[in-house]
Every structure is written in C-alpha cells, then in structure tokens.
Write a protein that holds these residues in place. Structure first.
Motif, PDB file in Angstrom:
ATOM      1  N   ILE A 104       6.760   4.739  -8.865  1.00 35.27           N
ATOM      2  CA  ILE A 104       7.665   3.600  -8.872  1.00 35.27           C
ATOM      3  C   ILE A 104       7.609   2.967 -10.259  1.00 35.27           C
ATOM      4  CG2 ILE A 104       8.135   1.312  -7.889  1.00 35.27           C
ATOM      5  CD1 ILE A 104       7.007   2.353  -5.240  1.00 35.27           C
ATOM      6  N   GLU A 105       8.773   2.680 -10.816  1.00 34.85           N
ATOM      7  CA  GLU A 105       8.867   2.107 -12.159  1.00 34.85           C
ATOM      8  C   GLU A 105       8.628   0.602 -12.105  1.00 34.85           C
ATOM      9  OE1 GLU A 105       9.025   3.987 -14.860  1.00 34.85           O
ATOM     10  OE2 GLU A 105       9.077   5.741 -13.550  1.00 34.85           O
ATOM     11  N   ALA A 106       7.359   0.240 -11.867  1.00 33.49           N
ATOM     12  CA  ALA A 106       6.944  -1.163 -11.831  1.00 33.49           C
ATOM     13  C   ALA A 106       5.425  -1.199 -11.889  1.00 33.49           C
ATOM     14  CB  ALA A 106       7.441  -1.833 -10.549  1.00 33.49           C
ATOM     15  N   ALA A 107       4.885  -2.336 -12.267  1.00 31.30           N
ATOM     16  CA  ALA A 107       3.440  -2.513 -12.332  1.00 31.30           C
ATOM     17  C   ALA A 107       2.847  -2.528 -10.923  1.00 31.30           C
ATOM     18  CB  ALA A 107       3.117  -3.823 -13.040  1.00 31.30           C
ATOM     19  N   PRO A 108       1.581  -2.110 -10.775  1.00 27.67           N
ATOM     20  CA  PRO A 108       0.939  -2.124  -9.452  1.00 27.67           C
ATOM     21  C   PRO A 108       1.021  -3.481  -8.756  1.00 27.67           C
ATOM     22  CG  PRO A 108      -0.423  -0.888 -10.983  1.00 27.67           C
ATOM     23  CD  PRO A 108       0.691  -1.517 -11.794  1.00 27.67           C
ATOM     24  N   ALA A 109       0.874  -4.581  -9.501  1.00 27.42           N
ATOM     25  CA  ALA A 109       0.937  -5.907  -8.883  1.00 27.42           C
ATOM     26  C   ALA A 109       2.310  -6.172  -8.264  1.00 27.42           C
ATOM     27  CB  ALA A 109       0.609  -6.987  -9.911  1.00 27.42           C
ATOM     28  N   ASP A 110       3.376  -5.698  -8.912  1.00 25.78           N
ATOM     29  CA  ASP A 110       4.727  -5.886  -8.371  1.00 25.78           C
ATOM     30  C   ASP A 110       4.936  -5.056  -7.111  1.00 25.78           C
ATOM     31  OD1 ASP A 110       5.335  -7.642 -10.449  1.00 25.78           O
ATOM     32  OD2 ASP A 110       6.105  -6.039 -11.724  1.00 25.78           O
ATOM     33  N   VAL A 111       4.379  -3.850  -7.098  1.00 26.62           N
ATOM     34  CA  VAL A 111       4.486  -2.983  -5.919  1.00 26.62           C
ATOM     35  C   VAL A 111       3.706  -3.598  -4.754  1.00 26.62           C
ATOM     36  CG1 VAL A 111       3.997  -0.692  -4.968  1.00 26.62           C
ATOM     37  CG2 VAL A 111       4.805  -0.913  -7.338  1.00 26.62           C
ATOM     38  N   MET A 112       2.471  -4.043  -5.040  1.00 22.90           N
ATOM     39  CA  MET A 112       1.648  -4.623  -3.974  1.00 22.90           C
ATOM     40  C   MET A 112       2.260  -5.904  -3.435  1.00 22.90           C
ATOM     41  SD  MET A 112      -0.853  -4.019  -2.007  1.00 22.90           S
ATOM     42  CE  MET A 112      -2.027  -2.858  -2.711  1.00 22.90           C
ATOM     43  N   ALA A 113       2.950  -6.659  -4.286  1.00 26.98           N
ATOM     44  CA  ALA A 113       3.611  -7.885  -3.819  1.00 26.98           C
ATOM     45  C   ALA A 113       4.655  -7.568  -2.756  1.00 26.98           C
ATOM     46  CB  ALA A 113       4.243  -8.627  -4.993  1.00 26.98           C
ATOM     47  N   VAL A 114       5.388  -6.480  -2.925  1.00 22.83           N
ATOM     48  CA  VAL A 114       6.392  -6.082  -1.929  1.00 22.83           C
ATOM     49  C   VAL A 114       5.699  -5.571  -0.663  1.00 22.83           C
ATOM     50  CG1 VAL A 114       8.259  -4.447  -1.415  1.00 22.83           C
ATOM     51  CG2 VAL A 114       8.203  -5.638  -3.619  1.00 22.83           C
ATOM     52  N   ILE A 115       4.649  -4.764  -0.827  1.00 20.18           N
ATOM     53  CA  ILE A 115       3.903  -4.257   0.337  1.00 20.18           C
ATOM     54  C   ILE A 115       3.332  -5.418   1.149  1.00 20.18           C
ATOM     55  CG2 ILE A 115       1.812  -3.004   1.034  1.00 20.18           C
ATOM     56  CD1 ILE A 115       2.373  -1.095  -1.371  1.00 20.18           C
ATOM     57  N   ALA A 116       2.838  -6.446   0.480  1.00 19.33           N
ATOM     58  CA  ALA A 116       2.172  -7.564   1.150  1.00 19.33           C
ATOM     59  C   ALA A 116       3.134  -8.577   1.763  1.00 19.33           C
ATOM     60  CB  ALA A 116       1.250  -8.279   0.164  1.00 19.33           C
ATOM     61  N   ASP A 117       4.414  -8.480   1.452  1.00 17.45           N
ATOM     62  CA  ASP A 117       5.410  -9.442   1.940  1.00 17.45           C
ATOM     63  C   ASP A 117       6.004  -8.947   3.259  1.00 17.45           C
ATOM     64  OD1 ASP A 117       7.272 -11.422   2.274  1.00 17.45           O
ATOM     65  OD2 ASP A 117       8.434 -10.927   0.482  1.00 17.45           O
ATOM     66  N   GLU A 134      11.220  -6.593  13.254  1.00 14.67           N
ATOM     67  CA  GLU A 134      10.599  -7.912  13.168  1.00 14.67           C
ATOM     68  C   GLU A 134       9.192  -7.730  12.630  1.00 14.67           C
ATOM     69  OE1 GLU A 134      10.495 -10.365  16.747  1.00 14.67           O
ATOM     70  OE2 GLU A 134      12.198  -9.224  17.523  1.00 14.67           O
ATOM     71  N   ALA A 135       8.721  -8.685  11.833  1.00 15.15           N
ATOM     72  CA  ALA A 135       7.344  -8.685  11.335  1.00 15.15           C
ATOM     73  C   ALA A 135       6.838 -10.122  11.342  1.00 15.15           C
ATOM     74  CB  ALA A 135       7.282  -8.105   9.933  1.00 15.15           C
ATOM     75  N   GLU A 136       5.662 -10.320  11.924  1.00 17.25           N
ATOM     76  CA  GLU A 136       5.088 -11.650  12.025  1.00 17.25           C
ATOM     77  C   GLU A 136       3.604 -11.578  11.665  1.00 17.25           C
ATOM     78  OE1 GLU A 136       4.181 -14.981  15.510  1.00 17.25           O
ATOM     79  OE2 GLU A 136       5.024 -13.047  16.063  1.00 17.25           O
ATOM     80  N   VAL A 137       3.195 -12.326  10.649  1.00 16.82           N
ATOM     81  CA  VAL A 137       1.783 -12.384  10.271  1.00 16.82           C
ATOM     82  C   VAL A 137       1.075 -13.292  11.284  1.00 16.82           C
ATOM     83  CG1 VAL A 137       0.125 -13.079   8.501  1.00 16.82           C
ATOM     84  CG2 VAL A 137       2.272 -11.963   7.836  1.00 16.82           C
ATOM     85  N   LEU A 138       0.085 -12.734  11.972  1.00 20.13           N
ATOM     86  CA  LEU A 138      -0.649 -13.471  13.001  1.00 20.13           C
ATOM     87  C   LEU A 138      -1.904 -14.128  12.437  1.00 20.13           C
ATOM     88  CD1 LEU A 138      -0.401 -10.837  15.878  1.00 20.13           C
ATOM     89  CD2 LEU A 138       1.085 -12.812  15.478  1.00 20.13           C
ATOM     90  N   GLY A 164      -4.540 -15.621   1.419  1.00 24.35           N
ATOM     91  CA  GLY A 164      -3.190 -15.612   1.966  1.00 24.35           C
ATOM     92  C   GLY A 164      -2.668 -14.229   2.305  1.00 24.35           C
ATOM     93  N   ARG A 165      -3.536 -13.211   2.228  1.00 22.95           N
ATOM     94  CA  ARG A 165      -3.113 -11.843   2.561  1.00 22.95           C
ATOM     95  C   ARG A 165      -3.247 -11.619   4.067  1.00 22.95           C
ATOM     96  NH1 ARG A 165      -6.871  -8.694  -1.679  1.00 22.95           N
ATOM     97  NH2 ARG A 165      -8.345  -9.749  -0.316  1.00 22.95           N
TER      98      ARG A 165
END
Length: 147
Positions: free
Chosen positions: A11-24, A37-41, A47-48
């Motif tokens: 992926i043409e992006a820094a690891p932090a940018d990729v992880m930000a999308v994975i974590a959202d 649907e996705a709900e953080v319980l 905040g992860r």
C-alpha cells in the motif's frame, strides 16, 4: 495447529496511515463489503479497540460476531473469536512492514473454523477470498486518503 491462509499487498502509504484505517472500526462498513455494522465494545488506555462486535453479510454467510483484539506495538494487530452464530473459531492478524519510499507491506493471516461441516480445501478458498477482498478494500481506502 490449524492451517491458516495468508496473503500480502503493498500500500502506498506509511504504516501509521494504514494502521489508522485498520483501527477505525466505525468506518469498516464504508470500505469492507462484508461488514454491515461495527461497534467497539471495549477499548484500551490508548483508545484502541479490545473487543468489537461485527455484523457480517458475505452472501451465503451472515453472522453477528464479537472479536477480541490484541495490539502489538504500532505494526501488528491480532484478533480471536469471542462469540459467533456461525463460527467455531476465527484467528487473524494484520502485520505491517515499511516497504520503502512511504509504502507499507501488509500481510493478512486468517484461520477460520465454521460450525457447519466444510472441506478443508473449500475453507481455505473462502479464507483466501476474504483476505483478498479485505486487502484490496484496505488498499483502496488508504490510498484514497479518506479518514
């Protein structure tokens, strides 16, 4: 030990940018075809997400599942199944490695065991489809620059 399926993509992006999308997780319905649907319980002190409920619709397989997440540094996240209607187990990992010039190699590993009988060969093929769709969706989302 159960067999797993694994695939990688750059992926043409820094690891932090990729992880930000994975974590959202709240945005998963925007870029993954299967998550409706996705709900953080529960979340950790940073905040992860530690536990997430996902409502899935992958055509023939519809499921309401809860996954427990473990974050290892800023470049790896793994998950295991807490509860599900359709699955006996589900273990996955995203591993991010810098790939030079602002790119990231993302490896996705997945092991799934369904409650209904299924041939191993068919199960591996299903895992491969899930992984390939997820990596393609992740790449498209990250490279689009959407947050």
């Amino acid at each position: 030990m159960a067999e797993h399926t694994s695939s990688s993509i750059t992926i043409e992006a820094a690891p932090a940018d990729v992880m930000a999308v994975i974590a959202d997780f709240a945005r998963y319905p925007d870029w993954t075809g299967e998550v409706k649907e996705a709900e953080v319980l529960a979340a950790d002190g940073r905040g992860r997400a530690e536990q997430v409920r996902l409502v899935m619709d992958a055509g023939a397989i519809k499921d309401d599942q809860t996954l427990a997440y473990t974050w290892t540094g800023d470049h790896e996240v793994s998950w295991t199944l807490v509860k599900s209607q359709m699955l006996r187990s589900l273990d996955g990992t995203y591993l991010l490695k810098p790939a030079g010039a602002g790119a990231t190699e993302v490896t996705y590993r997945l092991t799934v065991d369904v409650k209904i009988p299924m041939l191993g060969m068919i199960k591996r093929k299903a895992e491969k489809v899930i992984i390939d769709r997820a990596l393609a969706g992740l790449k498209k989302r990250v490279e689009s620059g959407e947050k």
